[in-house]
Motif scaffolding. Structure first.
Motif, PDB file in Angstrom:
ATOM      1  N   THR A  32      55.413  66.685  39.751  1.00 44.85           N
ATOM      2  CA  THR A  32      56.544  66.454  40.654  1.00 44.85           C
ATOM      3  C   THR A  32      56.089  66.040  42.049  1.00 44.85           C
ATOM      4  O   THR A  32      56.889  65.509  42.818  1.00 44.85           O
ATOM      5  N   SER A  36      59.033  62.372  41.864  1.00 45.02           N
ATOM      6  CA  SER A  36      60.174  63.183  42.296  1.00 45.02           C
ATOM      7  C   SER A  36      61.393  63.000  41.395  1.00 45.02           C
ATOM      8  O   SER A  36      62.324  63.792  41.457  1.00 45.02           O
ATOM      9  N   LEU A  39      61.972  66.111  39.228  1.00 44.58           N
ATOM     10  CA  LEU A  39      62.014  67.395  39.933  1.00 44.58           C
ATOM     11  C   LEU A  39      63.167  68.285  39.482  1.00 44.58           C
ATOM     12  O   LEU A  39      62.967  69.477  39.222  1.00 44.58           O
TER      13      LEU A  39
END
Length: 116
Positions: A32, A36, A39
């Motif tokens: 992550t 992202s 996430l």
């Protein structure tokens, strides 16, 4: 994760080896930092590290399949003339079926460049 998939702590699916599941989630948490886009999904499945079952493992493997499918994609950062700060925020009030906790997230961009 699959759209509208609701994972529960007390699912009746077969239990799995928690050491293997924790190792897999730890690797996803590390990813992550550079990815992202996973996430939110990783934060959801990491709630089940104490007592994982087959449904939780299936959700984690779905994230791995997603990453395999987009391994040649990336983010291109270009120099911009303007420096306009844009922010977005979203929240899910009491969205967890187990403990009714909320989840929230944000993104801040400097023009088209994600900075946070």
């Amino acid at each position: 994760m699959a759209a509208n998939e609701k994972l529960l702590q007390d699912d009746v699916a077969a239990k799995i080896d928690s050491k293997y599941f924790r190792s897999l989630i730890g690797s996803l948490i590390f990813l992550t930092n550079s990815r992202s886009d996973i996430l939110y999904s990783v934060s959801i499945i990491s709630r089940f590290m104490e007592n994982p079952n087959k449904l939780h493992l299936t959700a984690a493997k779905r994230i791995l399949r997603y990453l395999q499918g987009i391994k040649n994609h990336g983010i291109l950062y270009k120099q911009q003339d303007e420096n306009r700060l844009i922010g977005y925020f979203d929240s899910d009030w009491a969205g967890s079926y187990n403990d009714r906790k909320s989840t929230s997230g944000y993104v801040f961009c400097l023009e088209t460049i994600i900075i946070s």
